[in-house]
Design a protein around this motif. Structure first.
Motif, PDB file in Angstrom:
ATOM      1  N   ASP A   1      -6.769  99.525  28.510  1.00 41.02           N
ATOM      2  CA  ASP A   1      -7.678  99.296  29.594  1.00 41.02           C
ATOM      3  C   ASP A   1      -8.117  98.011  29.799  1.00 41.02           C
ATOM      4  O   ASP A   1      -8.740  97.574  28.835  1.00 41.02           O
ATOM      5  N   ARG A   2      -8.215  97.431  31.206  1.00 41.51           N
ATOM      6  CA  ARG A   2      -8.710  96.272  31.337  1.00 41.51           C
ATOM      7  C   ARG A   2     -10.489  96.054  30.924  1.00 41.51           C
ATOM      8  O   ARG A   2     -10.703  95.009  30.469  1.00 41.51           O
ATOM      9  N   LEU A   3     -10.985  97.223  31.164  1.00 39.63           N
ATOM     10  CA  LEU A   3     -12.314  97.254  30.720  1.00 39.63           C
ATOM     11  C   LEU A   3     -12.597  96.940  29.212  1.00 39.63           C
ATOM     12  O   LEU A   3     -13.352  96.146  28.823  1.00 39.63           O
ATOM     13  N   HIS A   4     -12.116  97.725  28.559  1.00 37.35           N
ATOM     14  CA  HIS A   4     -12.056  97.924  27.209  1.00 37.35           C
ATOM     15  C   HIS A   4     -11.521  96.491  26.698  1.00 37.35           C
ATOM     16  O   HIS A   4     -12.222  96.022  25.791  1.00 37.35           O
ATOM     17  N   SER A   5     -10.541  95.905  27.158  1.00 39.89           N
ATOM     18  CA  SER A   5     -10.095  94.493  26.670  1.00 39.89           C
ATOM     19  C   SER A   5     -11.047  93.327  26.920  1.00 39.89           C
ATOM     20  O   SER A   5     -11.368  92.532  25.965  1.00 39.89           O
ATOM     21  N   ALA A   6     -11.717  93.655  27.939  1.00 40.03           N
ATOM     22  CA  ALA A   6     -12.708  92.441  28.486  1.00 40.03           C
ATOM     23  C   ALA A   6     -13.805  92.351  27.681  1.00 40.03           C
ATOM     24  O   ALA A   6     -14.293  91.628  27.099  1.00 40.03           O
ATOM     25  N   ALA A   7     -14.032  93.698  27.272  1.00 40.79           N
ATOM     26  CA  ALA A   7     -15.451  94.178  26.701  1.00 40.79           C
ATOM     27  C   ALA A   7     -15.702  93.739  25.072  1.00 40.79           C
ATOM     28  O   ALA A   7     -16.645  93.418  24.467  1.00 40.79           O
ATOM     29  N   MET A   8     -14.555  93.914  24.679  1.00 39.20           N
ATOM     30  CA  MET A   8     -14.333  93.824  23.043  1.00 39.20           C
ATOM     31  C   MET A   8     -15.038  92.881  22.369  1.00 39.20           C
ATOM     32  O   MET A   8     -15.929  92.845  21.204  1.00 39.20           O
ATOM     33  N   PRO A   9     -14.778  91.545  22.682  1.00 39.54           N
ATOM     34  CA  PRO A   9     -15.389  90.424  21.988  1.00 39.54           C
ATOM     35  C   PRO A   9     -16.915  90.205  22.406  1.00 39.54           C
ATOM     36  O   PRO A   9     -17.677  89.799  21.347  1.00 39.54           O
TER      37      PRO A   9
ATOM     38  N   ARG B   1     -18.096  89.980  34.314  1.00 47.92           N
ATOM     39  CA  ARG B   1     -17.498  88.434  34.855  1.00 47.92           C
ATOM     40  C   ARG B   1     -16.282  88.417  34.286  1.00 47.92           C
ATOM     41  O   ARG B   1     -15.258  87.892  34.768  1.00 47.92           O
ATOM     42  N   ALA B   2     -16.081  89.017  32.940  1.00 51.46           N
ATOM     43  CA  ALA B   2     -14.473  88.933  32.328  1.00 51.46           C
ATOM     44  C   ALA B   2     -13.534  89.735  32.721  1.00 51.46           C
ATOM     45  O   ALA B   2     -12.237  89.545  32.569  1.00 51.46           O
ATOM     46  N   ILE B   3     -13.867  90.670  33.489  1.00 57.04           N
ATOM     47  CA  ILE B   3     -12.879  91.402  34.262  1.00 57.04           C
ATOM     48  C   ILE B   3     -12.271  90.805  35.694  1.00 57.04           C
ATOM     49  O   ILE B   3     -12.993  91.081  36.754  1.00 57.04           O
ATOM     50  N   ASP B   4     -11.550  89.908  35.641  1.00 56.31           N
ATOM     51  CA  ASP B   4     -10.945  89.499  36.664  1.00 56.31           C
ATOM     52  C   ASP B   4     -11.777  88.688  37.304  1.00 56.31           C
ATOM     53  O   ASP B   4     -11.920  88.740  38.646  1.00 56.31           O
ATOM     54  N   GLY B   5     -12.648  88.089  36.580  1.00 55.07           N
ATOM     55  CA  GLY B   5     -13.753  87.280  37.261  1.00 55.07           C
ATOM     56  C   GLY B   5     -14.801  88.215  38.192  1.00 55.07           C
ATOM     57  O   GLY B   5     -15.805  87.811  38.832  1.00 55.07           O
TER      58      GLY B   5
ATOM     59  N   THR C   1     -12.391  95.810  41.946  1.00 58.17           N
ATOM     60  CA  THR C   1     -12.850  96.994  41.731  1.00 58.17           C
ATOM     61  C   THR C   1     -12.314  97.699  40.468  1.00 58.17           C
ATOM     62  O   THR C   1     -11.118  97.346  40.765  1.00 58.17           O
ATOM     63  N   VAL C   2     -13.132  98.029  39.477  1.00 61.71           N
ATOM     64  CA  VAL C   2     -12.366  98.558  38.188  1.00 61.71           C
ATOM     65  C   VAL C   2     -12.471 100.037  38.081  1.00 61.71           C
ATOM     66  O   VAL C   2     -13.790 100.441  38.220  1.00 61.71           O
ATOM     67  N   THR C   3     -11.450 100.936  37.945  1.00 63.16           N
ATOM     68  CA  THR C   3     -11.660 102.282  37.531  1.00 63.16           C
ATOM     69  C   THR C   3     -11.242 102.290  36.273  1.00 63.16           C
ATOM     70  O   THR C   3     -10.044 102.210  35.798  1.00 63.16           O
ATOM     71  N   PRO C   4     -12.174 102.658  35.147  1.00 63.99           N
ATOM     72  CA  PRO C   4     -11.689 102.685  34.004  1.00 63.99           C
ATOM     73  C   PRO C   4     -10.673 103.892  33.615  1.00 63.99           C
ATOM     74  O   PRO C   4     -10.631 104.744  34.388  1.00 63.99           O
ATOM     75  N   THR C   5      -9.517 103.355  32.551  1.00 60.41           N
ATOM     76  CA  THR C   5      -8.489 104.422  32.495  1.00 60.41           C
ATOM     77  C   THR C   5      -9.248 105.539  31.604  1.00 60.41           C
ATOM     78  O   THR C   5      -9.869 105.208  30.663  1.00 60.41           O
ATOM     79  N   LEU C   6      -9.219 106.725  31.645  1.00 64.45           N
ATOM     80  CA  LEU C   6      -9.393 107.822  30.952  1.00 64.45           C
ATOM     81  C   LEU C   6      -8.464 109.053  30.811  1.00 64.45           C
ATOM     82  O   LEU C   6      -7.653 109.428  31.879  1.00 64.45           O
ATOM     83  N   GLN C   7      -8.251 109.418  29.730  1.00 63.87           N
ATOM     84  CA  GLN C   7      -6.952 110.395  29.428  1.00 63.87           C
ATOM     85  C   GLN C   7      -7.462 111.650  30.062  1.00 63.87           C
ATOM     86  O   GLN C   7      -7.789 112.647  29.112  1.00 63.87           O
TER      87      GLN C   7
END
Length: 255
Positions: free
Chosen positions: A88-96, A227-231, A235-241
């Motif tokens: 997930d882009r959101l998760h990747s951007a958020a981790m640090p 800001r870290a999500i593609d600047g 629009t981001v729709t978080p992935t959810l199983q």
């Protein structure tokens, strides 16, 4: 679709019928603990013989694990669930930034999204204190009982009694309702006037105040994540199983 219609479907619809049954079986495991064949039959309404064949097939595929007469979710589902989160882009951007927020505050940090009336936690960082907070990655809590949920609901389409206050403050604060003895403070992640996720800090009530000094690092983390999500331009729709995604399972032969 009713169980009767599943049993009477023609050959053209057989794959769909099988996937519907697989979804029923896997949904039966929502919640803690193992299940016996009898319990699964009661929860799904499937014929005992069909349920047993499907369970054994899912065990061979590592979707489920069997110990004696008890079944539980298998490691393959754990692996795929983890991949869904980490891709997930959101998760990747958020981790640090989540790790930095934990370092600065020393409190339990959560990343969550809204799924209907629930908050689903995508990440939790907490060290020793985290063990005292009964939340987990992939877990759900009623949104209105959590700071993350209130932060998200305040920017939703439905009415929320504290929406104006939360939007003005930029954070939501919850004390004792969701977790006895703990308080949480959350900030929304997203463009102005909208929230696609939220980040929170959580700790003992006596250690977490609802003031500008406490809120500042949470709001800064939320803004930095966006800001870290593609600047922040997309629009981001978080992935959810979601349950519906279980329909992508391979066909279970002999069901």
């Amino acid at each position: 679709m009713t169980l009767q219609s599943v049993d009477t479907l023609g050959s053209d619809s057989a794959p769909t019928a099988i996937l519907d049954r697989v979804s029923l079986v896997l949904d039966a495991f929502e919640g803690p603990g193992r299940l016996t064949l009898a319990q699964i039959v009661r929860r799904t309404g499937l014929p005992r013989s069909s349920a047993h064949r499907m369970l054994e097939r899912l065990v061979s595929m590592r979707w489920l694990r069997r110990e004696g007469r008890d079944y539980e979710l298998g490691m393959r589902l754990v692996e795929l669930g983890s991949l869904a989160v980490h891709q997930d882009r959101l998760h990747s951007a958020a981790m640090p930034l989540l790790h930095e927020l934990y370092r600065v505050t020393g409190l339990v940090v959560h990343l969550g999204i809204l799924d209907r009336s629930d908050v689903v936690y995508l990440e939790k960082i907490g060290g020793r204190l985290g063990a005292a907070v009964p939340t987990r990655v992939g877990g759900r809590r009623l949104a209105s009982s959590t700071a993350i949920g209130q932060a998200l609901l305040a920017y939703g389409s439905g009415p929320h009694p504290q929406a104006a206050r939360i939007q003005e403050a930029g954070v939501a604060y919850e004390s004792g309702r969701g977790l006895a003895g703990f308080s949480c403070l959350a900030a929304p992640i997203g463009p102005v006037g909208r929230a696609v996720a939220a980040v929170s800090i959580c700790g003992p009530t006596q250690a977490l105040r609802n003031d500008h000094i406490t809120a500042a690092p949470v709001r800064m983390a939320a803004a930095a994540i966006w800001r870290a999500i593609d600047g922040g331009a997309l629009t981001v729709t978080p992935t959810l199983q979601r349950r519906q995604m279980l329909r992508n399972l391979p066909t279970a032969a002999g069901a």
